[in-house]
Scaffold this motif. Sequence first.
Motif, PDB file in Angstrom:
ATOM      1  N   PHE A   1     113.710 -84.475-104.051  1.00  0.00           N
ATOM      2  CA  PHE A   1     113.510 -84.721-102.627  1.00  0.00           C
ATOM      3  C   PHE A   1     114.750 -85.406-102.068  1.00  0.00           C
ATOM      4  O   PHE A   1     115.316 -86.285-102.700  1.00  0.00           O
ATOM      5  CB  PHE A   1     112.282 -85.617-102.413  1.00  0.00           C
TER       6      PHE A   1
ATOM      7  N   ILE B   1     106.548 -88.610-105.292  1.00  0.00           N
ATOM      8  CA  ILE B   1     108.006 -88.587-105.163  1.00  0.00           C
ATOM      9  C   ILE B   1     108.480 -89.979-105.519  1.00  0.00           C
ATOM     10  O   ILE B   1     108.095 -90.961-104.869  1.00  0.00           O
ATOM     11  CB  ILE B   1     108.439 -88.216-103.728  1.00  0.00           C
TER      12      ILE B   1
ATOM     13  N   ARG C   1     107.148 -77.446 -97.139  1.00  0.00           N
ATOM     14  CA  ARG C   1     108.534 -77.496 -96.682  1.00  0.00           C
ATOM     15  C   ARG C   1     109.451 -76.902 -97.737  1.00  0.00           C
ATOM     16  O   ARG C   1     110.406 -76.205 -97.418  1.00  0.00           O
ATOM     17  CB  ARG C   1     108.953 -78.942 -96.385  1.00  0.00           C
ATOM     18  N   PHE C   2     109.151 -77.148 -98.993  1.00  0.00           N
ATOM     19  CA  PHE C   2     109.954 -76.588-100.085  1.00  0.00           C
ATOM     20  C   PHE C   2     109.852 -75.067-100.082  1.00  0.00           C
ATOM     21  O   PHE C   2     110.861 -74.365-100.199  1.00  0.00           O
ATOM     22  CB  PHE C   2     109.470 -77.167-101.415  1.00  0.00           C
TER      23      PHE C   2
ATOM     24  N   SER D   1     100.388 -84.502-100.911  1.00  0.00           N
ATOM     25  CA  SER D   1      99.010 -84.012-100.933  1.00  0.00           C
ATOM     26  C   SER D   1      98.820 -82.913-101.974  1.00  0.00           C
ATOM     27  O   SER D   1      97.741 -82.357-102.103  1.00  0.00           O
ATOM     28  CB  SER D   1      98.624 -83.503 -99.551  1.00  0.00           C
ATOM     29  N   THR D   2      99.889 -82.599-102.734  1.00  0.00           N
ATOM     30  CA  THR D   2      99.795 -81.567-103.765  1.00  0.00           C
ATOM     31  C   THR D   2      99.168 -82.157-105.016  1.00  0.00           C
ATOM     32  O   THR D   2      99.558 -83.231-105.472  1.00  0.00           O
ATOM     33  CB  THR D   2     101.201 -81.037-104.102  1.00  0.00           C
TER      34      THR D   2
ATOM     35  N   SER E   1     112.901 -79.588-108.467  1.00  0.00           N
ATOM     36  CA  SER E   1     113.866 -79.985-107.431  1.00  0.00           C
ATOM     37  C   SER E   1     113.670 -81.449-107.066  1.00  0.00           C
ATOM     38  O   SER E   1     112.631 -82.040-107.326  1.00  0.00           O
ATOM     39  CB  SER E   1     113.684 -79.114-106.193  1.00  0.00           C
TER      40      SER E   1
ATOM     41  N   ARG F   1     110.144 -85.253-108.281  1.00  0.00           N
ATOM     42  CA  ARG F   1     108.719 -85.065-108.020  1.00  0.00           C
ATOM     43  C   ARG F   1     108.019 -85.016-109.371  1.00  0.00           C
ATOM     44  O   ARG F   1     108.338 -84.174-110.210  1.00  0.00           O
ATOM     45  CB  ARG F   1     108.496 -83.776-107.245  1.00  0.00           C
TER      46      ARG F   1
ATOM     47  N   VAL G   1     100.272 -71.926-110.250  1.00  0.00           N
ATOM     48  CA  VAL G   1     100.505 -72.082-108.813  1.00  0.00           C
ATOM     49  C   VAL G   1     101.898 -71.559-108.502  1.00  0.00           C
ATOM     50  O   VAL G   1     102.873 -72.004-109.102  1.00  0.00           O
ATOM     51  CB  VAL G   1     100.395 -73.570-108.395  1.00  0.00           C
ATOM     52  N   PRO G   2     102.019 -70.601-107.575  1.00  0.00           N
ATOM     53  CA  PRO G   2     103.355 -70.047-107.303  1.00  0.00           C
ATOM     54  C   PRO G   2     104.290 -71.102-106.738  1.00  0.00           C
ATOM     55  O   PRO G   2     103.907 -71.892-105.885  1.00  0.00           O
ATOM     56  CB  PRO G   2     103.076 -68.956-106.279  1.00  0.00           C
ATOM     57  N   GLU G   3     105.500 -71.127-107.244  1.00  0.00           N
ATOM     58  CA  GLU G   3     106.600 -71.993-106.801  1.00  0.00           C
ATOM     59  C   GLU G   3     106.404 -73.464-107.128  1.00  0.00           C
ATOM     60  O   GLU G   3     107.269 -74.279-106.796  1.00  0.00           O
ATOM     61  CB  GLU G   3     106.849 -71.826-105.291  1.00  0.00           C
ATOM     62  N   LEU G   4     105.322 -73.851-107.763  1.00  0.00           N
ATOM     63  CA  LEU G   4     105.111 -75.275-108.059  1.00  0.00           C
ATOM     64  C   LEU G   4     106.104 -75.762-109.105  1.00  0.00           C
ATOM     65  O   LEU G   4     106.589 -76.890-109.041  1.00  0.00           O
ATOM     66  CB  LEU G   4     103.674 -75.507-108.543  1.00  0.00           C
TER      67      LEU G   4
ATOM     68  N   SER H   1     109.249 -74.735-109.693  1.00  0.00           N
ATOM     69  CA  SER H   1     110.575 -74.991-109.111  1.00  0.00           C
ATOM     70  C   SER H   1     110.520 -76.163-108.131  1.00  0.00           C
ATOM     71  O   SER H   1     111.510 -76.868-107.943  1.00  0.00           O
ATOM     72  CB  SER H   1     111.114 -73.738-108.424  1.00  0.00           C
ATOM     73  N   TYR H   2     109.349 -76.383-107.513  1.00  0.00           N
ATOM     74  CA  TYR H   2     109.165 -77.540-106.630  1.00  0.00           C
ATOM     75  C   TYR H   2     109.321 -78.827-107.418  1.00  0.00           C
ATOM     76  O   TYR H   2     110.028 -79.751-106.993  1.00  0.00           O
ATOM     77  CB  TYR H   2     107.782 -77.453-105.976  1.00  0.00           C
TER      78      TYR H   2
ATOM     79  N   LEU I   1     107.263 -86.962 -90.835  1.00  0.00           N
ATOM     80  CA  LEU I   1     106.992 -86.097 -91.974  1.00  0.00           C
ATOM     81  C   LEU I   1     105.579 -86.310 -92.496  1.00  0.00           C
ATOM     82  O   LEU I   1     105.109 -87.437 -92.624  1.00  0.00           O
ATOM     83  CB  LEU I   1     107.971 -86.377 -93.111  1.00  0.00           C
ATOM     84  N   LYS I   2     104.952 -85.183 -92.791  1.00  0.00           N
ATOM     85  CA  LYS I   2     103.661 -85.263 -93.464  1.00  0.00           C
ATOM     86  C   LYS I   2     103.909 -84.924 -94.925  1.00  0.00           C
ATOM     87  O   LYS I   2     104.538 -83.909 -95.216  1.00  0.00           O
ATOM     88  CB  LYS I   2     102.703 -84.238 -92.840  1.00  0.00           C
ATOM     89  N   PHE I   3     103.412 -85.761 -95.839  1.00  0.00           N
ATOM     90  CA  PHE I   3     103.637 -85.470 -97.259  1.00  0.00           C
ATOM     91  C   PHE I   3     102.411 -84.834 -97.882  1.00  0.00           C
ATOM     92  O   PHE I   3     102.462 -84.402 -98.979  1.00  0.00           O
ATOM     93  CB  PHE I   3     104.016 -86.756 -98.012  1.00  0.00           C
TER      94      PHE I   3
ATOM     95  N   ASP J   1     105.015 -81.648 -98.055  1.00  0.00           N
ATOM     96  CA  ASP J   1     106.291 -81.611 -98.762  1.00  0.00           C
ATOM     97  C   ASP J   1     106.447 -80.315 -99.538  1.00  0.00           C
ATOM     98  O   ASP J   1     107.518 -79.706 -99.555  1.00  0.00           O
ATOM     99  CB  ASP J   1     106.376 -82.828 -99.705  1.00  0.00           C
ATOM    100  N   PHE J   2     105.367 -79.855-100.176  1.00  0.00           N
ATOM    101  CA  PHE J   2     105.389 -78.611-100.946  1.00  0.00           C
ATOM    102  C   PHE J   2     105.626 -77.417-100.016  1.00  0.00           C
ATOM    103  O   PHE J   2     106.400 -76.512-100.310  1.00  0.00           O
ATOM    104  CB  PHE J   2     104.071 -78.458-101.719  1.00  0.00           C
TER     105      PHE J   2
END
Lengths: 150, 247
Positions: free
Chosen positions: B234, B111, A127-128, B158-159, B232, B121, B223-226, B228-229, B245-247, A124-125
Motif C-alpha cells: 500500500f 495494512i 482500488r487495487f 474490509s477484505t 503488493s 497487506r 479469490v481472483p486477484e487476492l 497479487s493484492y 478513503l474507504k478501506f 482498498d482491494f
Amino acid sequence: FFFGLLSKPNRRRIHTTNSKMPFKRYIEIGRVCVCNYGSDYGKLVVIVDVIDQQRVLVDAPDMVRASYSVKRLALTDLVVEIQRIPKKTALVKALEASGTIAKFSSSSWGQKIAIQKARKSLTDFDRFKVMVARVKKSAIMKREVAKARK
Amino acid sequence: PPALSSSRPLFKVLSLQACTSAATMVNTPLSQGIGKQGRAKSYHRRGLWAIKAKNGGKFPVHAKKAVAAPAADKTAKFYPADDQKKPLAKHSITTKSAKLRASITPGTVLILLAGRFRGKRVVFLKQLESGLLLVTGPFKINGVPLRRVNQVYAIATSTKVDLSKADVTKFSDEYFKKPAAAKFVKGEKQFFDGSEEKKELSADKIADQKAIDAALIPVIAKVPELKSYLASRFSLKSGVKVHDLKF
C-alpha cells in the motif's frame, strides 16, 4: 380540442421562445435541483414555492419540506408539472408520472454523480483491482497504437 | 489473690508497712487513667506470673466463642457521634489486554503502517494474550512471517480471508520469546573478525510457517486477484485524499 389547448397555457414555452436572456434554467415551481451544500448534499429536490429573492420552499419524496437558500441549489434542466405547494402524495405521483428521477440518472450529470459515488465507496482491494484493470487496458492500447504507427 | 506456692514470695518485700497494707491489693487511681501502681507492680498484684506458671510459661488461650449473628430486627445500641473514617477500598488491579477494534476479526486483511513490513497487506490470525495481533503474509506470498503486530499500527480493510483450515491454537506470546542469549566477553580477535554467529531459525518455526501457508494459500487462490493484492504494498499517491478513503 382547441379549447383544451387554450385552458392550460404552457408556462415553459413563454420562457424558451421569447427570451433573449442567456439564462436557460429558471427558479420556478417544479424546477428540479440538486442540493449543493449542507446535510442534504447530493439530493434531488423539487422547488414547490418561492419565498423571496433568496429562499425557496423545496420538497422531495424522502425529505421533510424545507426552505432552502437558492445559493445551495444547482438547477437542472428538468421541470415537473405541479401546482404550488402540492401534497406529498401529489408530488410523488407527478415525479413518477414524468419519470424525472430516471431521466436525471441517465443524463451525463447524473452519470457523473453515480461514478463519483462508486469511486468513493471502493475498498482498498477494489482500488487495487481497478488499478490492475487500468494498467492492463493501457498496455493493450499502447500496443495497438505502436502497431498502428508502424 | 491466687494460690501461692510456698517457695515463691508474692512480691518483693520493700517495707513491712507496704507488705501488710491492704492498699497494695488495690491500684488506687491518682488521676483519671493513672494508677498508683505502674505496669510492673500491677502485673505482680494481679498474679499474672502465677497464671503463666500454672500454664507452662504462657498465657492460657481459650477458643473464641462463635459470635451469634445479630437479630435482624434489633437496632444498634450504639451509633458513633462522628463519621468513622473507613480505609479506602483496595480495587484489585486487573490488567486486561487491549480491546480489539470491531473492524479486526480473524481473517481480516490488515495494512501494516510501521516497521520493516510497512505498507504490506497481511492476514490477521488471532489476538494474543498480550494484546498484540498475530499476523502472517502468508510468507510465501509477501515475505511476512508469523509475526506480532500492535493493532495501533495496522489499518483494517474490509477484505476477509477464510481461516477455517488454519490451526492457530499453538501460537502464543511464549512462542515469540527470544531464547536467553549466552553471554560471553568478546576478545580482541573476535572483535576484529566480526560477529560470525548467524541467527538460524529453528526447524520447528519453519515448519509452523509452512503449515500456516499451506492452510491459507489455497483459500487465497480461490479469490481472483487476492494473491497479487497481498503481494503488493500500500502507498499514498498524489491526489489521494486519505481521509476520504474507504478501506
